[in-house]
Design a protein around this motif. Structure first.
Motif, mmCIF file in Angstrom:
data_model
loop_
_atom_site.group_PDB
_atom_site.id
_atom_site.type_symbol
_atom_site.label_atom_id
_atom_site.label_comp_id
_atom_site.label_asym_id
_atom_site.label_seq_id
_atom_site.Cartn_x
_atom_site.Cartn_y
_atom_site.Cartn_z
ATOM 1 N N ILE A 69 14.801 32.391 27.146
ATOM 2 C CA ILE A 69 14.464 32.712 26.009
ATOM 3 C C ILE A 69 14.302 31.615 24.873
ATOM 4 C CG2 ILE A 69 17.185 33.231 25.162
ATOM 5 C CD1 ILE A 69 15.304 35.898 24.298
ATOM 6 N N THR A 70 13.126 31.455 24.212
ATOM 7 C CA THR A 70 13.004 30.368 23.270
ATOM 8 C C THR A 70 13.754 30.721 21.821
ATOM 9 O OG1 THR A 70 11.406 31.071 22.059
ATOM 10 C CG2 THR A 70 10.465 30.387 24.458
ATOM 11 N N ASN A 76 12.010 31.309 19.475
ATOM 12 C CA ASN A 76 11.463 32.334 18.813
ATOM 13 C C ASN A 76 11.679 33.783 19.449
ATOM 14 O OD1 ASN A 76 10.676 30.938 16.663
ATOM 15 N ND2 ASN A 76 8.890 30.283 18.048
ATOM 16 N N GLY A 77 12.836 34.283 20.156
ATOM 17 C CA GLY A 77 12.686 35.257 21.354
ATOM 18 C C GLY A 77 12.006 35.284 21.742
ATOM 19 N N LYS A 78 10.731 34.713 22.895
ATOM 20 C CA LYS A 78 9.739 34.704 23.580
ATOM 21 C C LYS A 78 9.853 34.170 25.216
ATOM 22 C CE LYS A 78 6.677 35.372 20.246
ATOM 23 N NZ LYS A 78 5.548 36.228 20.776
ATOM 24 N N LEU A 79 10.065 34.679 26.357
ATOM 25 C CA LEU A 79 10.597 33.881 27.507
ATOM 26 C C LEU A 79 9.656 33.442 28.101
ATOM 27 C CD1 LEU A 79 10.967 37.557 28.951
ATOM 28 C CD2 LEU A 79 12.901 35.639 28.389
ATOM 29 N N ILE A 80 10.136 32.372 28.822
ATOM 30 C CA ILE A 80 9.186 31.087 28.979
ATOM 31 C C ILE A 80 9.729 30.509 30.647
ATOM 32 C CG2 ILE A 80 10.127 29.347 28.086
ATOM 33 C CD1 ILE A 80 8.139 28.135 27.819
ATOM 34 N N LEU A 81 9.035 31.304 31.562
ATOM 35 C CA LEU A 81 9.069 31.014 32.963
ATOM 36 C C LEU A 81 8.225 29.128 33.350
ATOM 37 C CD1 LEU A 81 10.287 31.609 35.664
ATOM 38 C CD2 LEU A 81 7.901 32.642 36.032
ATOM 39 N N CYS A 82 8.844 28.363 33.828
ATOM 40 C CA CYS A 82 8.939 26.953 34.385
ATOM 41 C C CYS A 82 9.139 26.224 35.639
ATOM 42 C CB CYS A 82 9.550 25.686 33.661
ATOM 43 S SG CYS A 82 9.421 26.144 31.347
ATOM 44 N N LYS A 83 8.847 25.900 36.229
ATOM 45 C CA LYS A 83 8.423 25.255 37.544
ATOM 46 C C LYS A 83 10.229 23.666 37.399
ATOM 47 C CE LYS A 83 5.368 25.196 41.419
ATOM 48 N NZ LYS A 83 4.746 24.379 41.799
ATOM 49 N N LEU A 97 18.802 37.891 32.573
ATOM 50 C CA LEU A 97 19.309 37.206 31.587
ATOM 51 C C LEU A 97 21.302 37.687 31.412
ATOM 52 C CD1 LEU A 97 16.697 36.247 28.904
ATOM 53 C CD2 LEU A 97 17.781 35.031 30.562
ATOM 54 N N GLN A 98 21.589 38.431 31.412
ATOM 55 C CA GLN A 98 23.101 38.717 31.433
ATOM 56 C C GLN A 98 24.249 37.740 30.152
ATOM 57 O OE1 GLN A 98 24.648 39.162 35.648
ATOM 58 N NE2 GLN A 98 23.243 40.361 35.578
ATOM 59 N N GLY A 99 23.282 38.049 28.657
ATOM 60 C CA GLY A 99 23.881 37.501 27.615
ATOM 61 C C GLY A 99 23.352 35.811 28.473
ATOM 62 N N ARG A 100 22.749 35.502 28.591
ATOM 63 C CA ARG A 100 22.681 34.171 28.653
ATOM 64 C C ARG A 100 21.305 34.163 27.850
ATOM 65 N NH1 ARG A 100 23.315 36.145 33.679
ATOM 66 N NH2 ARG A 100 24.916 35.078 34.997
ATOM 67 N N SER A 101 21.095 32.393 27.887
ATOM 68 C CA SER A 101 19.709 31.884 26.927
ATOM 69 C C SER A 101 18.807 31.718 28.610
ATOM 70 C CB SER A 101 19.922 30.912 26.439
ATOM 71 O OG SER A 101 20.540 29.663 27.508
ATOM 72 N N GLU A 102 19.196 31.763 29.374
ATOM 73 C CA GLU A 102 18.695 31.269 30.665
ATOM 74 C C GLU A 102 18.878 31.245 32.018
ATOM 75 O OE1 GLU A 102 17.716 26.722 30.557
ATOM 76 O OE2 GLU A 102 19.095 25.929 31.997
#
Length: 60
Positions: free
Chosen positions: A50-51, A53-60, A31-36
């Protein structure tokens, strides 16, 4: 103990012997400091974010 707790989960299939083990890469490296970030896989673009809540989510 409930039925759900009592059921055994199948073990994952073993990796093929000629397969290289997965490398562990920290999310901050990706992520290098980015949120997505956008990830191109073949002809499909995925969004890794990153949500709140600090979780990762991968979407199409």
């Amino acid at each position: 103990m409930s039925e759900q707790e009592n059921t055994e989960r199948p073990s994952p299939a073993p990796a093929p012997q000629n397969e290289i083990p997965a490398e562990v890469i920290g999310s901050d490296t990706i992520l290098q400091g980015r949120s997505e970030v956008l990830i191109q896989h073949g002809e499909t673009t995925y969004r890794l974010r990153i949500t709140q809540n600090g979780k990762l989510i991968l979407c199409k």
